[in-house]
Write a protein that holds these residues in place. Structure first.
Motif, PDB file in Angstrom:
ATOM      1  N   LEU A  68       0.846  -1.182   0.000  1.00 51.50           N
ATOM      2  CA  LEU A  68       0.000   0.000   0.000  1.00 51.50           C
ATOM      3  C   LEU A  68       0.883   1.233   0.000  1.00 51.50           C
ATOM      4  CD1 LEU A  68      -3.037   0.857   0.337  1.00 51.50           C
ATOM      5  CD2 LEU A  68      -2.550   1.001   2.783  1.00 51.50           C
ATOM      6  N   VAL A  69       0.603   2.178  -0.901  1.00 47.86           N
ATOM      7  CA  VAL A  69       1.303   3.461  -0.979  1.00 47.86           C
ATOM      8  C   VAL A  69       0.246   4.554  -0.924  1.00 47.86           C
ATOM      9  CG1 VAL A  69       2.658   4.985  -2.471  1.00 47.86           C
ATOM     10  CG2 VAL A  69       3.186   2.553  -2.399  1.00 47.86           C
ATOM     11  N   ASN A  70       0.502   5.585  -0.136  1.00 43.13           N
ATOM     12  CA  ASN A  70      -0.416   6.721  -0.064  1.00 43.13           C
ATOM     13  C   ASN A  70       0.230   7.943  -0.690  1.00 43.13           C
ATOM     14  OD1 ASN A  70      -2.573   5.507   1.531  1.00 43.13           O
ATOM     15  ND2 ASN A  70      -1.022   5.368   3.118  1.00 43.13           N
ATOM     16  N   ILE A  71      -0.530   8.642  -1.531  1.00 37.57           N
ATOM     17  CA  ILE A  71      -0.046   9.879  -2.153  1.00 37.57           C
ATOM     18  C   ILE A  71      -1.042  10.996  -1.878  1.00 37.57           C
ATOM     19  CG2 ILE A  71      -1.022   9.185  -4.387  1.00 37.57           C
ATOM     20  CD1 ILE A  71       1.202  10.893  -5.715  1.00 37.57           C
ATOM     21  N   GLY A  72      -0.518  12.142  -1.466  1.00 34.64           N
ATOM     22  CA  GLY A  72      -1.361  13.300  -1.185  1.00 34.64           C
ATOM     23  C   GLY A  72      -1.961  13.878  -2.454  1.00 34.64           C
ATOM     24  N   ARG A  73      -3.193  14.296  -2.360  1.00 32.85           N
ATOM     25  CA  ARG A  73      -3.873  14.875  -3.519  1.00 32.85           C
ATOM     26  C   ARG A  73      -3.249  16.198  -3.950  1.00 32.85           C
ATOM     27  NH1 ARG A  73      -8.251  12.155  -4.791  1.00 32.85           N
ATOM     28  NH2 ARG A  73      -9.036  10.663  -3.287  1.00 32.85           N
ATOM     29  N   SER A  74      -2.500  16.848  -3.052  1.00 36.71           N
ATOM     30  CA  SER A  74      -1.859  18.120  -3.401  1.00 36.71           C
ATOM     31  C   SER A  74      -0.493  17.921  -4.060  1.00 36.71           C
ATOM     32  CB  SER A  74      -1.707  18.986  -2.148  1.00 36.71           C
ATOM     33  OG  SER A  74      -0.852  18.339  -1.219  1.00 36.71           O
ATOM     34  N   SER A  75      -0.016  16.690  -4.159  1.00 37.02           N
ATOM     35  CA  SER A  75       1.283  16.406  -4.771  1.00 37.02           C
ATOM     36  C   SER A  75       1.252  16.721  -6.265  1.00 37.02           C
ATOM     37  CB  SER A  75       1.651  14.930  -4.567  1.00 37.02           C
ATOM     38  OG  SER A  75       2.784  14.598  -5.340  1.00 37.02           O
ATOM     39  N   SER A  76       2.359  17.279  -6.768  1.00 36.67           N
ATOM     40  CA  SER A  76       2.458  17.543  -8.207  1.00 36.67           C
ATOM     41  C   SER A  76       2.404  16.239  -9.012  1.00 36.67           C
ATOM     42  CB  SER A  76       3.739  18.310  -8.524  1.00 36.67           C
ATOM     43  OG  SER A  76       4.869  17.566  -8.121  1.00 36.67           O
ATOM     44  N   CYS A  77       2.713  15.113  -8.381  1.00 37.08           N
ATOM     45  CA  CYS A  77       2.685  13.796  -9.036  1.00 37.08           C
ATOM     46  C   CYS A  77       1.298  13.168  -9.050  1.00 37.08           C
ATOM     47  CB  CYS A  77       3.612  12.823  -8.306  1.00 37.08           C
ATOM     48  SG  CYS A  77       5.319  13.290  -8.318  1.00 37.08           S
ATOM     49  N   PHE A  78       0.385  13.719  -8.269  1.00 37.68           N
ATOM     50  CA  PHE A  78      -0.916  13.076  -8.089  1.00 37.68           C
ATOM     51  C   PHE A  78      -1.625  12.741  -9.410  1.00 37.68           C
ATOM     52  CE2 PHE A  78      -5.516  13.222  -7.644  1.00 37.68           C
ATOM     53  CZ  PHE A  78      -5.717  12.149  -6.786  1.00 37.68           C
ATOM     54  N   PRO A  79      -1.725  13.691 -10.370  1.00 37.08           N
ATOM     55  CA  PRO A  79      -2.454  13.344 -11.610  1.00 37.08           C
ATOM     56  C   PRO A  79      -1.837  12.150 -12.344  1.00 37.08           C
ATOM     57  CG  PRO A  79      -2.156  15.716 -11.442  1.00 37.08           C
ATOM     58  CD  PRO A  79      -1.318  15.100 -10.355  1.00 37.08           C
ATOM     59  N   THR A  80      -0.520  12.038 -12.306  1.00 40.88           N
ATOM     60  CA  THR A  80       0.131  10.922 -12.992  1.00 40.88           C
ATOM     61  C   THR A  80      -0.122   9.607 -12.253  1.00 40.88           C
ATOM     62  OG1 THR A  80       1.829  12.389 -13.860  1.00 40.88           O
ATOM     63  CG2 THR A  80       2.339  10.037 -13.824  1.00 40.88           C
ATOM     64  N   PHE A  81       0.057   9.593 -10.944  1.00 39.77           N
ATOM     65  CA  PHE A  81      -0.154   8.363 -10.177  1.00 39.77           C
ATOM     66  C   PHE A  81      -1.629   7.975 -10.122  1.00 39.77           C
ATOM     67  CE2 PHE A  81       4.166   9.106  -8.852  1.00 39.77           C
ATOM     68  CZ  PHE A  81       4.658   7.826  -8.685  1.00 39.77           C
ATOM     69  N   ARG A  82      -2.516   8.918 -10.304  1.00 37.71           N
ATOM     70  CA  ARG A  82      -3.960   8.648 -10.287  1.00 37.71           C
ATOM     71  C   ARG A  82      -4.346   7.680 -11.401  1.00 37.71           C
ATOM     72  NH1 ARG A  82      -8.692   7.602 -10.132  1.00 37.71           N
ATOM     73  NH2 ARG A  82     -10.463   8.965  -9.826  1.00 37.71           N
ATOM     74  N   THR A  83      -3.561   7.689 -12.505  1.00 36.06           N
ATOM     75  CA  THR A  83      -3.907   6.848 -13.647  1.00 36.06           C
ATOM     76  C   THR A  83      -2.809   5.866 -14.057  1.00 36.06           C
ATOM     77  OG1 THR A  83      -3.133   8.550 -15.178  1.00 36.06           O
ATOM     78  CG2 THR A  83      -5.481   8.587 -14.596  1.00 36.06           C
ATOM     79  N   ALA A  84      -1.629   5.954 -13.457  1.00 36.04           N
ATOM     80  CA  ALA A  84      -0.516   5.079 -13.860  1.00 36.04           C
ATOM     81  C   ALA A  84      -0.852   3.609 -13.596  1.00 36.04           C
ATOM     82  CB  ALA A  84       0.755   5.468 -13.108  1.00 36.04           C
ATOM     83  N   PRO A  85      -0.544   2.724 -14.545  1.00 37.98           N
ATOM     84  CA  PRO A  85      -0.836   1.307 -14.342  1.00 37.98           C
ATOM     85  C   PRO A  85       0.214   0.581 -13.497  1.00 37.98           C
ATOM     86  CG  PRO A  85       0.007   1.642 -16.548  1.00 37.98           C
ATOM     87  CD  PRO A  85      -0.117   3.005 -15.925  1.00 37.98           C
ATOM     88  N   ARG A  86       1.427   1.181 -13.360  1.00 40.53           N
ATOM     89  CA  ARG A  86       2.520   0.546 -12.612  1.00 40.53           C
ATOM     90  C   ARG A  86       3.313   1.597 -11.861  1.00 40.53           C
ATOM     91  NH1 ARG A  86       4.435  -4.669 -15.126  1.00 40.53           N
ATOM     92  NH2 ARG A  86       2.853  -5.173 -16.653  1.00 40.53           N
ATOM     93  N   PHE A  87       4.021   1.154 -10.835  1.00 40.86           N
ATOM     94  CA  PHE A  87       4.927   2.037 -10.104  1.00 40.86           C
ATOM     95  C   PHE A  87       6.010   1.201  -9.450  1.00 40.86           C
ATOM     96  CE2 PHE A  87       1.419   1.048  -7.205  1.00 40.86           C
ATOM     97  CZ  PHE A  87       2.073   0.675  -6.032  1.00 40.86           C
ATOM     98  N   VAL A  88       7.048   1.883  -8.968  1.00 40.24           N
ATOM     99  CA  VAL A  88       8.158   1.239  -8.271  1.00 40.24           C
ATOM    100  C   VAL A  88       8.303   1.887  -6.904  1.00 40.24           C
ATOM    101  CG1 VAL A  88      10.646   0.799  -8.274  1.00 40.24           C
ATOM    102  CG2 VAL A  88       9.375   0.737 -10.423  1.00 40.24           C
ATOM    103  N   VAL A  89       8.487   1.062  -5.888  1.00 40.39           N
ATOM    104  CA  VAL A  89       8.811   1.557  -4.548  1.00 40.39           C
ATOM    105  C   VAL A  89      10.296   1.286  -4.321  1.00 40.39           C
ATOM    106  CG1 VAL A  89       8.381   1.342  -2.072  1.00 40.39           C
ATOM    107  CG2 VAL A  89       6.474   1.131  -3.699  1.00 40.39           C
ATOM    108  N   ASN A  90      11.064   2.365  -4.172  1.00 40.95           N
ATOM    109  CA  ASN A  90      12.495   2.292  -3.878  1.00 40.95           C
ATOM    110  C   ASN A  90      12.651   2.535  -2.384  1.00 40.95           C
ATOM    111  OD1 ASN A  90      13.843   2.475  -6.759  1.00 40.95           O
ATOM    112  ND2 ASN A  90      12.136   3.918  -6.745  1.00 40.95           N
ATOM    113  N   ILE A  91      12.987   1.500  -1.628  1.00 44.05           N
ATOM    114  CA  ILE A  91      13.136   1.631  -0.175  1.00 44.05           C
ATOM    115  C   ILE A  91      14.554   2.125   0.085  1.00 44.05           C
ATOM    116  CG2 ILE A  91      13.055   0.422   2.030  1.00 44.05           C
ATOM    117  CD1 ILE A  91      11.040  -1.534   0.659  1.00 44.05           C
ATOM    118  N   LEU A  92      14.652   3.281   0.720  1.00 44.17           N
ATOM    119  CA  LEU A  92      15.920   3.985   0.820  1.00 44.17           C
ATOM    120  C   LEU A  92      16.765   3.566   2.011  1.00 44.17           C
ATOM    121  CD1 LEU A  92      14.788   7.608  -0.114  1.00 44.17           C
ATOM    122  CD2 LEU A  92      15.471   5.717  -1.610  1.00 44.17           C
ATOM    123  N   GLY A  93      18.072   3.693   1.808  1.00 49.58           N
ATOM    124  CA  GLY A  93      19.040   3.469   2.869  1.00 49.58           C
ATOM    125  C   GLY A  93      19.504   4.804   3.432  1.00 49.58           C
ATOM    126  N   ALA A  94      20.283   4.740   4.493  1.00 46.72           N
ATOM    127  CA  ALA A  94      20.760   5.939   5.175  1.00 46.72           C
ATOM    128  C   ALA A  94      21.504   6.872   4.231  1.00 46.72           C
ATOM    129  CB  ALA A  94      21.648   5.541   6.354  1.00 46.72           C
TER     130      ALA A  94
END
Length: 176
Positions: A68-94
């Protein structure tokens, strides 16, 4: 393939308006919750990369593997993620603290000077040196107040040893 927006189930919209102090108290309470730091990426129909820093990411199911990933509706990325069929989660290190901060800024050239690669076939951007990289197909979307919840069906997952980057008390830190 174009994914068309569809009516979303409403979560949290039927509750009465909260009292004025509740939002601040809730933010303070959530600051006590240490969370992983990720950069979630996708591409639009023109192959333009989009991404944002997210700490509201969690495992949802092991069978089938879902997250599960949550994205804020005010994010500049929101329109793209609203319709994107795929995404990648990059889990970050220190070592990704500065990159996480850049991807959290509005209006920043987020992909400049970052070592993202493009996945073969999907062209989705990913960080090869991330602690973990999880490629997902969107399995569902849920309306969650001021956020959109993306349910990702895990297609591939790769992990390497590393010290995780976390968000706690409104600051980046590490564990251990």
């Amino acid at each position: 393939m174009t994914v068309r927006p569809h009516p979303l189930p409403q979560v949290g919209r039927s509750a009465p308006p909260p009292d004025p102090g509740l939002a601040a108290a809730f933010r303070d309470a959530m600051a006590c919750l240490a969370a992983p730091v990720t950069i979630v990426t996708t591409v639009d129909a023109h192959d333009t990369p989009w991404g944002f820093t997210a700490s509201a990411v969690c495992s949802l199911s092991m069978e089938p593997p879902l997250l599960l990933v949550n994205i804020g509706r005010s994010s500049s990325c929101f329109p793209t993620f609203r319709t994107a069929p795929r995404f990648v989660v990059n889990i970050l290190g220190a070592e990704h603290r500065e990159l996480a901060a850049r991807f959290a800024l509005h209006g920043a050239n987020r992909f400049a000077a970052a070592d993202f690669r493009r996945a073969e076939g999907t062209r989705l951007p990913y960080l090869p040196d991330a602690t973990a990289v999880v490629h997902c197909a969107v399995d569902g979307r849920l309306d969650g107040g001021d956020h959109l919840m993306l349910v990702g069906r895990v297609l591939t997952a790769d992990a390497r040893p590393g010290q995780p980057l976390v968000w706690h008390q409104r600051a980046f830190g590490t564990v251990g």
